[in-house]
Design a protein around this motif. Structure first.
Motif, PDB file in Angstrom:
ATOM      1  N   GLU A 287       0.831  -1.206   0.000  1.00  0.00           N
ATOM      2  CA  GLU A 287       0.000   0.000   0.000  1.00  0.00           C
ATOM      3  C   GLU A 287       0.865   1.256   0.000  1.00  0.00           C
ATOM      4  O   GLU A 287       0.540   2.252  -0.666  1.00  0.00           O
ATOM      5  N   LYS A 288       1.964   1.232   0.740  1.00  0.00           N
ATOM      6  CA  LYS A 288       2.877   2.385   0.763  1.00  0.00           C
ATOM      7  C   LYS A 288       3.485   2.642  -0.604  1.00  0.00           C
ATOM      8  O   LYS A 288       3.909   3.759  -0.902  1.00  0.00           O
ATOM      9  N   ARG A 289       3.512   1.594  -1.429  1.00  0.00           N
ATOM     10  CA  ARG A 289       4.087   1.707  -2.773  1.00  0.00           C
ATOM     11  C   ARG A 289       3.012   1.908  -3.829  1.00  0.00           C
ATOM     12  O   ARG A 289       3.261   1.737  -5.016  1.00  0.00           O
ATOM     13  N   GLY A 290       1.788   2.251  -3.393  1.00  0.00           N
ATOM     14  CA  GLY A 290       0.731   2.612  -4.320  1.00  0.00           C
ATOM     15  C   GLY A 290      -0.111   1.474  -4.831  1.00  0.00           C
ATOM     16  O   GLY A 290      -0.888   1.654  -5.772  1.00  0.00           O
ATOM     17  N   VAL A 291       0.006   0.285  -4.231  1.00  0.00           N
ATOM     18  CA  VAL A 291      -0.780  -0.867  -4.662  1.00  0.00           C
ATOM     19  C   VAL A 291      -2.076  -0.931  -3.858  1.00  0.00           C
ATOM     20  O   VAL A 291      -2.047  -0.921  -2.628  1.00  0.00           O
ATOM     21  N   GLN A 292      -3.205  -1.003  -4.527  1.00  0.00           N
ATOM     22  CA  GLN A 292      -4.492  -1.134  -3.854  1.00  0.00           C
ATOM     23  C   GLN A 292      -4.673  -2.585  -3.396  1.00  0.00           C
ATOM     24  O   GLN A 292      -4.528  -3.505  -4.204  1.00  0.00           O
ATOM     25  N   THR A 293      -4.996  -2.791  -2.122  1.00  0.00           N
ATOM     26  CA  THR A 293      -5.151  -4.152  -1.598  1.00  0.00           C
ATOM     27  C   THR A 293      -6.523  -4.391  -0.970  1.00  0.00           C
ATOM     28  O   THR A 293      -6.734  -5.430  -0.342  1.00  0.00           O
ATOM     29  N   ASP A 294      -7.457  -3.464  -1.139  1.00  0.00           N
ATOM     30  CA  ASP A 294      -8.769  -3.591  -0.491  1.00  0.00           C
ATOM     31  C   ASP A 294      -9.757  -4.340  -1.380  1.00  0.00           C
ATOM     32  O   ASP A 294     -10.870  -3.883  -1.647  1.00  0.00           O
ATOM     33  N   SER A 295      -9.328  -5.524  -1.852  1.00  0.00           N
ATOM     34  CA  SER A 295     -10.196  -6.375  -2.666  1.00  0.00           C
ATOM     35  C   SER A 295     -10.109  -7.787  -2.123  1.00  0.00           C
ATOM     36  O   SER A 295      -9.334  -8.079  -1.204  1.00  0.00           O
ATOM     37  N   ALA A 296     -10.883  -8.695  -2.715  1.00  0.00           N
ATOM     38  CA  ALA A 296     -10.850 -10.088  -2.267  1.00  0.00           C
ATOM     39  C   ALA A 296      -9.488 -10.724  -2.488  1.00  0.00           C
ATOM     40  O   ALA A 296      -9.120 -11.682  -1.809  1.00  0.00           O
ATOM     41  N   LEU A 297      -8.714 -10.189  -3.430  1.00  0.00           N
ATOM     42  CA  LEU A 297      -7.376 -10.737  -3.688  1.00  0.00           C
ATOM     43  C   LEU A 297      -6.333 -10.217  -2.702  1.00  0.00           C
ATOM     44  O   LEU A 297      -5.243 -10.765  -2.596  1.00  0.00           O
ATOM     45  N   TRP A 298      -6.630  -9.121  -2.028  1.00  0.00           N
ATOM     46  CA  TRP A 298      -5.746  -8.537  -1.024  1.00  0.00           C
ATOM     47  C   TRP A 298      -4.353  -8.332  -1.622  1.00  0.00           C
ATOM     48  O   TRP A 298      -4.224  -7.781  -2.696  1.00  0.00           O
ATOM     49  N   SER A 299      -3.306  -8.771  -0.939  1.00  0.00           N
ATOM     50  CA  SER A 299      -1.954  -8.498  -1.430  1.00  0.00           C
ATOM     51  C   SER A 299      -1.654  -9.196  -2.751  1.00  0.00           C
ATOM     52  O   SER A 299      -0.759  -8.794  -3.487  1.00  0.00           O
ATOM     53  N   ALA A 300      -2.412 -10.250  -3.070  1.00  0.00           N
ATOM     54  CA  ALA A 300      -2.195 -10.950  -4.332  1.00  0.00           C
ATOM     55  C   ALA A 300      -2.492 -10.058  -5.534  1.00  0.00           C
ATOM     56  O   ALA A 300      -2.040 -10.342  -6.649  1.00  0.00           O
ATOM     57  N   THR A 301      -3.234  -8.974  -5.318  1.00  0.00           N
ATOM     58  CA  THR A 301      -3.495  -8.018  -6.401  1.00  0.00           C
ATOM     59  C   THR A 301      -2.201  -7.529  -7.039  1.00  0.00           C
ATOM     60  O   THR A 301      -2.145  -7.287  -8.252  1.00  0.00           O
ATOM     61  N   ALA A 302      -1.171  -7.388  -6.234  1.00  0.00           N
ATOM     62  CA  ALA A 302       0.105  -6.860  -6.743  1.00  0.00           C
ATOM     63  C   ALA A 302       0.726  -7.754  -7.794  1.00  0.00           C
ATOM     64  O   ALA A 302       1.542  -7.291  -8.601  1.00  0.00           O
ATOM     65  N   MET A 303       0.382  -9.042  -7.803  1.00  0.00           N
ATOM     66  CA  MET A 303       0.944  -9.940  -8.807  1.00  0.00           C
ATOM     67  C   MET A 303       0.538  -9.530 -10.213  1.00  0.00           C
ATOM     68  O   MET A 303       1.237  -9.831 -11.177  1.00  0.00           O
ATOM     69  N   LEU A 304      -0.577  -8.840 -10.336  1.00  0.00           N
ATOM     70  CA  LEU A 304      -1.085  -8.477 -11.661  1.00  0.00           C
ATOM     71  C   LEU A 304      -0.289  -7.352 -12.297  1.00  0.00           C
ATOM     72  O   LEU A 304       0.070  -7.426 -13.473  1.00  0.00           O
ATOM     73  N   ASP A 305       0.012  -6.310 -11.519  1.00  0.00           N
ATOM     74  CA  ASP A 305       0.585  -5.100 -12.109  1.00  0.00           C
ATOM     75  C   ASP A 305       1.831  -4.584 -11.412  1.00  0.00           C
ATOM     76  O   ASP A 305       2.504  -3.686 -11.944  1.00  0.00           O
TER      77      ASP A 305
ATOM     78  N   GLU B 217       7.312  -5.737  -9.178  1.00  0.00           N
ATOM     79  CA  GLU B 217       8.528  -5.098  -8.668  1.00  0.00           C
ATOM     80  C   GLU B 217       8.340  -4.586  -7.246  1.00  0.00           C
ATOM     81  O   GLU B 217       9.290  -4.543  -6.456  1.00  0.00           O
ATOM     82  N   ALA B 218       7.096  -4.218  -6.901  1.00  0.00           N
ATOM     83  CA  ALA B 218       6.826  -3.765  -5.537  1.00  0.00           C
ATOM     84  C   ALA B 218       6.958  -4.923  -4.553  1.00  0.00           C
ATOM     85  O   ALA B 218       7.429  -4.739  -3.421  1.00  0.00           O
ATOM     86  N   ILE B 219       6.547  -6.108  -4.954  1.00  0.00           N
ATOM     87  CA  ILE B 219       6.684  -7.280  -4.088  1.00  0.00           C
ATOM     88  C   ILE B 219       8.158  -7.553  -3.804  1.00  0.00           C
ATOM     89  O   ILE B 219       8.560  -7.784  -2.654  1.00  0.00           O
ATOM     90  N   ALA B 220       8.978  -7.501  -4.847  1.00  0.00           N
ATOM     91  CA  ALA B 220      10.419  -7.702  -4.667  1.00  0.00           C
ATOM     92  C   ALA B 220      11.004  -6.656  -3.724  1.00  0.00           C
ATOM     93  O   ALA B 220      11.845  -6.968  -2.867  1.00  0.00           O
ATOM     94  N   ALA B 221      10.545  -5.423  -3.863  1.00  0.00           N
ATOM     95  CA  ALA B 221      11.053  -4.352  -2.997  1.00  0.00           C
ATOM     96  C   ALA B 221      10.680  -4.595  -1.536  1.00  0.00           C
ATOM     97  O   ALA B 221      11.466  -4.306  -0.632  1.00  0.00           O
ATOM     98  N   VAL B 222       9.490  -5.134  -1.298  1.00  0.00           N
ATOM     99  CA  VAL B 222       9.087  -5.432   0.071  1.00  0.00           C
ATOM    100  C   VAL B 222       9.972  -6.524   0.656  1.00  0.00           C
ATOM    101  O   VAL B 222      10.446  -6.416   1.796  1.00  0.00           O
ATOM    102  N   HIS B 223      10.198  -7.588  -0.108  1.00  0.00           N
ATOM    103  CA  HIS B 223      11.101  -8.640   0.383  1.00  0.00           C
ATOM    104  C   HIS B 223      12.463  -8.050   0.754  1.00  0.00           C
ATOM    105  O   HIS B 223      13.011  -8.337   1.820  1.00  0.00           O
ATOM    106  N   ARG B 224      13.015  -7.202  -0.099  1.00  0.00           N
ATOM    107  CA  ARG B 224      14.332  -6.606   0.170  1.00  0.00           C
ATOM    108  C   ARG B 224      14.302  -5.733   1.418  1.00  0.00           C
ATOM    109  O   ARG B 224      15.257  -5.717   2.204  1.00  0.00           O
ATOM    110  N   SER B 225      13.205  -5.005   1.612  1.00  0.00           N
ATOM    111  CA  SER B 225      13.119  -4.129   2.782  1.00  0.00           C
ATOM    112  C   SER B 225      13.167  -4.938   4.076  1.00  0.00           C
ATOM    113  O   SER B 225      13.723  -4.481   5.082  1.00  0.00           O
ATOM    114  N   TYR B 226      12.605  -6.137   4.053  1.00  0.00           N
ATOM    115  CA  TYR B 226      12.653  -6.973   5.255  1.00  0.00           C
ATOM    116  C   TYR B 226      14.020  -7.619   5.440  1.00  0.00           C
ATOM    117  O   TYR B 226      14.474  -7.801   6.581  1.00  0.00           O
TER     118      TYR B 226
END
Length: 308
Positions: free
Chosen positions: A26-44, A47-56
Protein backbone atom coordinates in the motif's frame (compact mmCIF):
# COMPACT_ATOMS: atom_id res chain seq x y z
CA UNK A 1 17.89 -23.66 -2.96
CA UNK A 2 20.33 -22.78 -0.20
CA UNK A 3 21.84 -25.39 2.10
CA UNK A 4 20.77 -23.29 5.07
CA UNK A 5 17.90 -24.75 7.12
CA UNK A 6 15.81 -23.69 10.09
CA UNK A 7 17.88 -25.92 12.35
CA UNK A 8 21.13 -24.38 11.13
CA UNK A 9 19.85 -20.83 11.58
CA UNK A 10 18.56 -21.65 15.07
CA UNK A 11 22.08 -22.68 16.11
CA UNK A 12 22.95 -18.99 15.77
CA UNK A 13 20.01 -17.94 17.96
CA UNK A 14 16.34 -17.04 17.43
CA UNK A 15 15.36 -16.38 13.81
CA UNK A 16 13.79 -13.13 12.65
CA UNK A 17 10.83 -13.54 10.30
CA UNK A 18 9.56 -10.82 7.97
CA UNK A 19 6.45 -8.67 8.42
CA UNK A 20 3.34 -7.60 6.53
CA UNK A 21 3.26 -7.64 2.74
CA UNK A 22 0.01 -5.77 2.07
CA UNK A 23 0.88 -2.82 4.33
CA UNK A 24 4.13 -2.24 2.51
CA UNK A 25 2.53 -2.68 -0.90
CA UNK A 26 0.00 0.00 0.00
CA UNK A 27 2.88 2.38 0.76
CA UNK A 28 4.09 1.71 -2.77
CA UNK A 29 0.73 2.61 -4.32
CA UNK A 30 -0.78 -0.87 -4.66
CA UNK A 31 -4.49 -1.13 -3.85
CA UNK A 32 -5.15 -4.15 -1.60
CA UNK A 33 -8.77 -3.59 -0.49
CA UNK A 34 -10.20 -6.37 -2.67
CA UNK A 35 -10.85 -10.09 -2.27
CA UNK A 36 -7.38 -10.74 -3.69
CA UNK A 37 -5.75 -8.54 -1.02
CA UNK A 38 -1.95 -8.50 -1.43
CA UNK A 39 -2.19 -10.95 -4.33
CA UNK A 40 -3.50 -8.02 -6.40
CA UNK A 41 0.11 -6.86 -6.74
CA UNK A 42 0.94 -9.94 -8.81
CA UNK A 43 -1.09 -8.48 -11.66
CA UNK A 44 0.58 -5.10 -12.11
CA UNK A 45 3.26 -4.51 -9.46
CA UNK A 46 5.63 -7.49 -9.18
CA UNK A 47 8.53 -5.10 -8.67
CA UNK A 48 6.83 -3.77 -5.54
CA UNK A 49 6.68 -7.28 -4.09
CA UNK A 50 10.42 -7.70 -4.67
CA UNK A 51 11.05 -4.35 -3.00
CA UNK A 52 9.09 -5.43 0.07
CA UNK A 53 11.10 -8.64 0.38
CA UNK A 54 14.33 -6.61 0.17
CA UNK A 55 13.12 -4.13 2.78
CA UNK A 56 12.65 -6.97 5.26
CA UNK A 57 16.07 -8.43 4.49
CA UNK A 58 17.49 -4.98 5.22
CA UNK A 59 15.58 -4.95 8.52
CA UNK A 60 17.16 -8.24 9.60
CA UNK A 61 14.65 -10.88 8.49
CA UNK A 62 16.16 -14.25 7.67
CA UNK A 63 12.90 -15.88 6.60
CA UNK A 64 10.68 -14.23 4.03
CA UNK A 65 7.18 -15.45 3.15
CA UNK A 66 5.96 -15.59 -0.44
CA UNK A 67 3.07 -13.37 -1.53
CA UNK A 68 0.74 -16.37 -1.95
CA UNK A 69 -1.39 -16.22 1.20
CA UNK A 70 -4.48 -15.02 -0.67
CA UNK A 71 -3.31 -16.25 -4.07
CA UNK A 72 -5.32 -19.31 -5.05
CA UNK A 73 -6.50 -20.19 -8.54
CA UNK A 74 -10.20 -19.96 -7.55
CA UNK A 75 -9.62 -16.48 -6.09
CA UNK A 76 -7.96 -15.24 -9.26
CA UNK A 77 -10.66 -16.83 -11.44
CA UNK A 78 -13.38 -15.10 -9.40
CA UNK A 79 -11.55 -11.83 -10.10
CA UNK A 80 -11.78 -12.49 -13.84
CA UNK A 81 -8.30 -13.90 -14.43
CA UNK A 82 -8.03 -17.06 -16.52
CA UNK A 83 -6.85 -20.16 -14.68
CA UNK A 84 -3.61 -20.63 -16.68
CA UNK A 85 -2.62 -17.03 -15.94
CA UNK A 86 -3.55 -17.51 -12.27
CA UNK A 87 -1.27 -20.54 -12.02
CA UNK A 88 1.60 -18.57 -13.50
CA UNK A 89 1.02 -15.67 -11.11
CA UNK A 90 1.25 -17.99 -8.10
CA UNK A 91 4.51 -19.44 -9.33
CA UNK A 92 5.79 -15.96 -10.15
CA UNK A 93 5.25 -14.94 -6.53
CA UNK A 94 7.63 -17.68 -5.43
CA UNK A 95 10.16 -16.77 -8.10
CA UNK A 96 10.07 -13.11 -7.04
CA UNK A 97 10.94 -14.02 -3.44
CA UNK A 98 13.74 -16.32 -4.54
CA UNK A 99 15.18 -13.73 -6.92
CA UNK A 100 15.00 -11.05 -4.23
CA UNK A 101 17.05 -13.30 -1.97
CA UNK A 102 19.59 -13.98 -4.73
CA UNK A 103 19.92 -10.30 -5.58
CA UNK A 104 20.32 -9.33 -1.93
CA UNK A 105 22.99 -11.96 -1.35
CA UNK A 106 25.00 -10.54 -4.26
CA UNK A 107 25.74 -7.38 -2.28
CA UNK A 108 25.71 -9.03 1.16
CA UNK A 109 28.14 -11.95 0.94
CA UNK A 110 27.37 -13.49 4.35
CA UNK A 111 23.61 -13.23 3.90
CA UNK A 112 21.51 -16.36 4.34
CA UNK A 113 17.74 -16.56 4.34
CA UNK A 114 14.94 -19.03 3.86
CA UNK A 115 11.93 -18.75 1.55
CA UNK A 116 8.64 -19.91 3.08
CA UNK A 117 5.75 -20.59 0.72
CA UNK A 118 2.60 -19.11 2.22
CA UNK A 119 -0.47 -21.35 2.37
CA UNK A 120 -3.41 -19.43 3.79
CA UNK A 121 -6.52 -21.16 5.08
CA UNK A 122 -9.71 -21.74 3.13
CA UNK A 123 -11.12 -18.93 5.26
CA UNK A 124 -8.60 -16.54 3.74
CA UNK A 125 -9.89 -17.41 0.27
CA UNK A 126 -13.43 -16.54 1.40
CA UNK A 127 -12.16 -12.98 2.05
CA UNK A 128 -14.74 -12.35 4.76
CA UNK A 129 -12.52 -12.44 7.84
CA UNK A 130 -13.33 -16.08 8.58
CA UNK A 131 -9.66 -16.96 9.05
CA UNK A 132 -10.22 -15.15 12.37
CA UNK A 133 -13.43 -16.99 13.23
CA UNK A 134 -13.23 -20.46 11.68
CA UNK A 135 -16.87 -20.15 10.68
CA UNK A 136 -16.69 -22.34 7.58
CA UNK A 137 -16.70 -26.08 7.03
CA UNK A 138 -15.51 -28.53 4.39
CA UNK A 139 -14.78 -32.22 4.77
CA UNK A 140 -11.21 -33.51 4.57
CA UNK A 141 -11.43 -34.15 0.83
CA UNK A 142 -12.82 -30.66 0.30
CA UNK A 143 -9.94 -29.02 2.15
CA UNK A 144 -7.41 -31.12 0.27
CA UNK A 145 -9.02 -30.36 -3.08
CA UNK A 146 -8.83 -26.64 -2.31
CA UNK A 147 -5.19 -26.65 -1.18
CA UNK A 148 -3.73 -29.21 -3.61
CA UNK A 149 -3.25 -27.06 -6.69
CA UNK A 150 -1.52 -24.17 -4.92
CA UNK A 151 0.75 -26.64 -3.13
CA UNK A 152 1.64 -28.24 -6.46
CA UNK A 153 2.41 -24.86 -8.02
CA UNK A 154 4.56 -23.64 -5.13
CA UNK A 155 6.49 -26.87 -4.71
CA UNK A 156 7.20 -27.04 -8.45
CA UNK A 157 9.10 -23.76 -8.23
CA UNK A 158 10.60 -24.83 -4.91
CA UNK A 159 10.69 -23.27 -1.45
CA UNK A 160 12.75 -24.06 1.63
CA UNK A 161 9.61 -24.73 3.62
CA UNK A 162 5.88 -24.03 3.64
CA UNK A 163 4.10 -21.62 5.96
CA UNK A 164 0.69 -23.07 6.80
CA UNK A 165 -0.51 -19.87 8.40
CA UNK A 166 -3.48 -18.16 10.02
CA UNK A 167 -5.13 -21.56 10.40
CA UNK A 168 -8.30 -21.28 12.55
CA UNK A 169 -9.51 -24.88 12.21
CA UNK A 170 -7.81 -28.02 13.47
CA UNK A 171 -9.54 -30.31 10.95
CA UNK A 172 -8.28 -28.18 8.08
CA UNK A 173 -4.72 -28.35 9.40
CA UNK A 174 -5.00 -32.12 9.75
CA UNK A 175 -6.28 -32.45 6.19
CA UNK A 176 -3.54 -30.17 4.86
CA UNK A 177 -0.71 -31.87 6.74
CA UNK A 178 -1.93 -35.32 5.68
CA UNK A 179 -1.98 -34.15 2.06
CA UNK A 180 1.59 -32.84 2.32
CA UNK A 181 2.79 -36.02 4.04
CA UNK A 182 1.20 -38.14 1.33
CA UNK A 183 2.12 -36.20 -1.81
CA UNK A 184 5.25 -34.26 -0.81
CA UNK A 185 6.78 -36.43 1.94
CA UNK A 186 10.10 -34.54 1.90
CA UNK A 187 8.55 -31.07 2.15
CA UNK A 188 9.26 -29.19 5.39
CA UNK A 189 6.75 -26.73 6.83
CA UNK A 190 5.52 -24.88 9.88
CA UNK A 191 1.97 -24.57 11.19
CA UNK A 192 0.76 -21.30 12.66
CA UNK A 193 -2.72 -21.15 14.15
CA UNK A 194 -5.31 -18.40 14.29
CA UNK A 195 -6.52 -18.28 17.89
CA UNK A 196 -9.57 -17.06 19.77
CA UNK A 197 -7.51 -16.73 22.96
CA UNK A 198 -4.10 -17.96 24.19
CA UNK A 199 -5.48 -21.43 24.93
CA UNK A 200 -7.93 -21.96 22.08
CA UNK A 201 -8.11 -22.04 18.28
CA UNK A 202 -10.87 -20.06 16.61
CA UNK A 203 -12.83 -23.29 16.08
CA UNK A 204 -12.75 -24.10 19.81
CA UNK A 205 -9.98 -26.73 19.70
CA UNK A 206 -7.51 -26.44 22.58
CA UNK A 207 -4.29 -24.93 21.25
CA UNK A 208 -2.22 -27.44 23.24
CA UNK A 209 -4.06 -30.37 21.64
CA UNK A 210 -3.65 -29.04 18.10
CA UNK A 211 0.01 -28.15 18.60
CA UNK A 212 0.79 -31.56 20.12
CA UNK A 213 -0.67 -33.27 17.07
CA UNK A 214 1.35 -31.07 14.71
CA UNK A 215 4.55 -31.68 16.67
CA UNK A 216 4.25 -35.43 16.04
CA UNK A 217 4.18 -35.03 12.25
CA UNK A 218 7.20 -35.59 10.00
CA UNK A 219 9.14 -32.62 8.62
CA UNK A 220 7.43 -30.00 10.79
CA UNK A 221 9.92 -27.25 11.64
CA UNK A 222 7.87 -25.16 14.06
CA UNK A 223 4.41 -24.60 15.46
CA UNK A 224 2.88 -21.40 16.77
CA UNK A 225 0.40 -18.60 16.28
CA UNK A 226 0.12 -15.57 14.03
CA UNK A 227 -2.07 -12.55 13.30
CA UNK A 228 -3.30 -12.27 16.86
CA UNK A 229 -2.78 -9.40 19.28
CA UNK A 230 0.54 -8.58 20.86
CA UNK A 231 -0.94 -9.32 24.27
CA UNK A 232 -1.91 -12.88 23.31
CA UNK A 233 1.58 -13.98 22.34
CA UNK A 234 3.25 -14.50 25.73
CA UNK A 235 0.41 -16.59 27.23
CA UNK A 236 0.06 -18.53 23.96
CA UNK A 237 3.76 -19.35 24.17
CA UNK A 238 3.21 -20.64 27.69
CA UNK A 239 0.45 -22.90 26.35
CA UNK A 240 2.61 -24.11 23.49
CA UNK A 241 5.77 -24.68 25.51
CA UNK A 242 3.88 -26.95 27.90
CA UNK A 243 2.56 -29.01 24.98
CA UNK A 244 5.49 -29.44 22.56
CA UNK A 245 9.26 -29.51 22.38
CA UNK A 246 9.75 -28.29 18.81
CA UNK A 247 10.61 -24.67 17.88
CA UNK A 248 7.87 -22.11 18.53
CA UNK A 249 7.00 -19.46 15.95
CA UNK A 250 5.03 -16.29 16.64
CA UNK A 251 4.16 -13.38 14.38
CA UNK A 252 1.35 -11.21 15.69
CA UNK A 253 -0.27 -8.30 13.95
CA UNK A 254 0.78 -4.75 14.79
CA UNK A 255 -1.92 -4.13 17.37
CA UNK A 256 -4.20 -2.38 14.86
CA UNK A 257 -7.80 -3.60 14.66
CA UNK A 258 -9.26 -5.14 11.48
CA UNK A 259 -12.69 -4.44 9.98
CA UNK A 260 -13.56 -7.37 7.65
CA UNK A 261 -16.40 -5.40 6.06
CA UNK A 262 -14.29 -2.48 4.84
CA UNK A 263 -11.11 -4.62 4.75
CA UNK A 264 -9.24 -1.84 6.54
CA UNK A 265 -7.26 -1.50 9.78
CA UNK A 266 -7.42 1.15 12.48
CA UNK A 267 -4.47 1.98 14.77
CA UNK A 268 -4.85 1.54 18.53
CA UNK A 269 -2.87 2.73 21.55
CA UNK A 270 -0.94 -0.56 21.61
CA UNK A 271 0.11 -0.52 17.93
CA UNK A 272 3.75 -1.29 17.07
CA UNK A 273 4.91 -1.82 20.66
CA UNK A 274 7.25 -4.70 19.83
CA UNK A 275 10.04 -3.34 22.01
CA UNK A 276 7.79 -3.86 25.05
CA UNK A 277 6.81 -7.41 24.20
CA UNK A 278 9.63 -9.24 22.41
CA UNK A 279 11.88 -9.77 25.49
CA UNK A 280 9.06 -11.65 27.22
CA UNK A 281 8.39 -13.73 24.10
CA UNK A 282 12.03 -14.75 24.04
CA UNK A 283 11.88 -15.61 27.74
CA UNK A 284 8.74 -17.69 27.07
CA UNK A 285 10.52 -19.78 24.45
CA UNK A 286 9.85 -18.13 21.09
CA UNK A 287 12.51 -19.17 18.56
CA UNK A 288 11.12 -17.62 15.37
CA UNK A 289 9.63 -14.13 15.70
CA UNK A 290 8.20 -11.78 13.09
CA UNK A 291 5.14 -9.74 12.31
CA UNK A 292 1.86 -10.24 10.49
CA UNK A 293 -0.73 -7.72 9.32
CA UNK A 294 0.20 -4.03 9.53
CA UNK A 295 3.73 -4.67 10.76
CA UNK A 296 6.56 -2.83 9.03
CA UNK A 297 10.29 -3.13 8.36
CA UNK A 298 10.75 -0.84 11.35
CA UNK A 299 8.96 -3.38 13.55
CA UNK A 300 11.11 -6.20 12.16
CA UNK A 301 14.25 -4.14 12.76
CA UNK A 302 13.14 -3.71 16.38
CA UNK A 303 12.67 -7.47 16.71
CA UNK A 304 16.10 -8.09 15.13
CA UNK A 305 17.76 -5.69 17.55
CA UNK A 306 16.10 -7.32 20.57
CA UNK A 307 16.90 -10.83 19.33
CA UNK A 308 20.58 -9.89 19.08
Amino acid sequence: MQAVTVKKLLKQGPIVLDGAMATELEKRGVQTDSALWSATAMLDHPEAIAAVHRSYFDAGARITITNTYQASVPAFVQAGIAAPRARQLIQDAVSIAKQARTDYATSHPDFQALIAGSIGSYGAYLADGSEYTGKYQLDEAGYQDFHRERLELITQVGVDLLALETMPKFDEVQALVRLINQKWPEQHYWVSFSIADPQTLCDGTPLAEAAAWVAQQPNVEAVGVNCTTLENIAPALTTLRAAVDIPLIVYPNSGDEYDPITKTWQPTARSHQFDSYVPKWLANGAQIIGGCCRTTPEDIATIARLVK
